[in-house]
Design a protein around this motif. Structure first.
Motif, short mmCIF file in Angstrom:
data_model
loop_
_atom_site.label_atom_id
_atom_site.label_comp_id
_atom_site.label_asym_id
_atom_site.label_seq_id
_atom_site.Cartn_x
_atom_site.Cartn_y
_atom_site.Cartn_z
N HIS A 76 11.62 13.21 35.75
CA HIS A 76 12.66 13.66 36.67
C HIS A 76 11.98 14.19 37.93
N CYS A 106 11.53 12.02 29.81
CA CYS A 106 10.80 12.60 30.93
C CYS A 106 9.45 13.11 30.43
N THR A 112 20.24 10.05 38.08
CA THR A 112 19.16 10.99 38.32
C THR A 112 18.14 10.36 39.25
N ILE A 143 16.11 9.87 29.33
CA ILE A 143 16.47 9.34 30.64
C ILE A 143 17.34 8.12 30.43
N LEU A 182 14.08 9.68 39.82
CA LEU A 182 12.91 9.57 38.95
C LEU A 182 11.64 9.34 39.75
#
Length: 479
Positions: free
Chosen positions: A454, A430, A442, A437, A444
């Motif tokens: 993030h 990140c 997650t 990552i 993005l």
């Protein structure tokens, strides 16, 4: 040869003993009857006005003067009307042996490359692409050199040799620097960018891939090229799914699908199938399984009409994924095995990898841990071959769960170490918090410095990308 397609049926293409092609039908009620197949064959309707594929390939061929091109086209077209595919290839090879100059050889190699690419025979495609590139390696004809290098780059990409594919695509891009983008050079450039993007996704160089795909997206907008925009969206979907951002992974196929619905009436069939399968993958991830199945059936119909074994294999793989998600492993396993066989025959390493992982997951549910472990180990070997770290991470996570269930501490420690090593080798952090990552789901964001963030970090307020030290306010989001 035109193959009849029935709804809710699954077909595999195979060569008959006479050298022609037939279609083997797997009905949904007989998921395990891979050996007992109903064969349906229909001859081409022979309607006047049907486009001869040989004509279109030759019209795309470059480098010959018009008189020579017409002469060669007439000769090969006359043969194509009376020969099946095997005899047709033999006739081209015979013409190639008797070719008297490099221009004729170049055109024949190009025809052979495109013929085998269209049918998904990537080993053959790569062989002729290499010969074509060797022929023009020292040529002063830049169009020939670009065509040869891009054909070889695509062949390497399909075979899963991602580093070599990226190298050849970059070689093509270097030749296109500081050149005015006329219609021919534009096509070369977007093809090189998409090939480079796909190759770098394949070997988990996501920031580099993002840069190429962003450039392709901007070019497609500049020239109102909706096909390239849609295909770029499909590649961006692959990228984000591998990084486990299912939101963006789903967004991009839907954008491609909307472009297809609005502008795609006359697009080529392979592009349509690519978009359909990308949408089907996203819908399966979103648990819209009936819609995903319908997309697959539509793609399969087109793939059989054009005898495109690569698309057939990926569609069968998608069928298998849907059955597995429905917990119908008895239906999924024979389809994974059928797809795996086709991927091995075609030389499609990434398809082979996904089929191996799918088989392993099914066998875990059937409590056949020994056989599941075998396919996971095969998948690990394929990951090393293709240099894909994202799939390796997912495999190690599954193996850690299996060994935790078996209470084998030494194996747990080994796979945990391998997982951490794969994360480090991906080198995706990140740009705000510098955490890795790719090891968990997650959301993005990406900026045109080609670094990822993030979403929570971006919303928290940042001023500098800590990966490259650029001012965030001077950058723009890629979407």
């Amino acid at each position: 040869m035109r193959v009849l397609i029935a709804r809710n049926s699954l077909y595999l293409s195979r060569r008959s003993t006479s050298g022609g092609f037939v279609a083997a039908k797997f009905t949904e009620s007989e998921p395990r009857s891979c050996a007992r197949q109903n064969v349906m064959v229909a001859k081409d309707s022979g309607k006047k006005g049907n486009t001869n594929p040989i004509n279109s390939w030759l019209l795309r061929a470059m480098g010959l003067c018009q008189s020579k091109k017409r002469s060669l086209e007439e000769k090969l077209t006359a043969k194509s009307e009376h020969l099946d595919e095997r005899e047709l290839v033999d006739s081209w090879l015979d013409t190639l042996q008797r070719a008297t100059n490099d221009d004729e050889k170049f055109t024949l190699y190009k025809i052979l490359v495109e013929f085998f690419e269209d049918r998904g025979h990537f080993w053959n495609m790569a062989g002729y692409a290499q010969k074509q590139f060797d022929l023009v390696r020292n040529s002063v004809n830049k169009e020939h050199l670009l065509c040869g290098s891009l054909n070889l780059a695509r062949a390497k990409l399909f075979l899963g040799d991602h580093s070599e594919a990226a190298k050849m695509a970059n070689y093509s891009l270097s030749m296109l620097e500081n050149i005015d983008l006329n219609a021919v050079n534009y096509r070369f450039k977007v093809d090189a960018l998409l090939t480079a993007g796909g190759a770098n996704i394949g070997c988990s160089r996501y920031s580099i891939a993002l840069g190429h795909l962003d450039a392709a997206l901007r070019l497609s907008h500049m020239y109102s090229d909706k096909v390239t925009e849609a295909l770029t969206c499909c590649l961006l979907s692959q990228l984000y799914f591998q990084l486990r951002d299912e939101g963006k992974g789903t967004f991009y196929p839907m954008k491609a699908d909307s472009l297809l619905a609005r502008f795609g009436e006359h697009w080529d069939e392979k592009s349509k199938c690519t978009i359909m399968l990308s949408v089907a993958y996203a819908e399966r991830k979103s648990k819209k399984l009936d819609s995903a199945m319908a997309r697959c059936e539509e793609a399969m119909a087109i793939a059989h009409e054009s005898n495109d074994r690569a698309t057939q294999a990926h569609t069968i793989l998608c069928f298998a994924d849907i059955h597995r998600q429905r917990m119908d492993n008895d239906a999924a396993i024979p389809r994974y095995k059928a797809a795996l066989k086709m991927f091995q025959d075609n030389g499609d390493s990434m398809g082979k990898l996904r089929a191996q992982i799918g088989l392993a997951k099914c066998l875990i549910f059937k409590k056949d841990q020994r056989e599941a472990s075998h396919f996971y180990q095969l998948a690990v070997a394929t990951c090393h071959q293709t240099e894909n770290k994202s799939y390796a991470i997912k495999i190690y996570e599954d193996l850690i769960i299996i060994e935790t269930h078996n209470n084998l501490i030494s194996n747990i420690d080994r796979y945990t170490s391998l997982l951490r090593q794969a994360l480090k080798e991906m080198r995706i952090k990140c740009g705000a918090c510098l955490e890795y990552i790719g090891d968990e789901a997650t959301q993005l964001e990406a900026l045109n410095c080609t670094h990822f963030f993030h979403t929570d970090c971006v919303q928290g307020g940042i001023s500098v990308c800590r990966c490259c030290q650029q001012n965030v306010y001077d950058l723009r989001p890629i979407n």
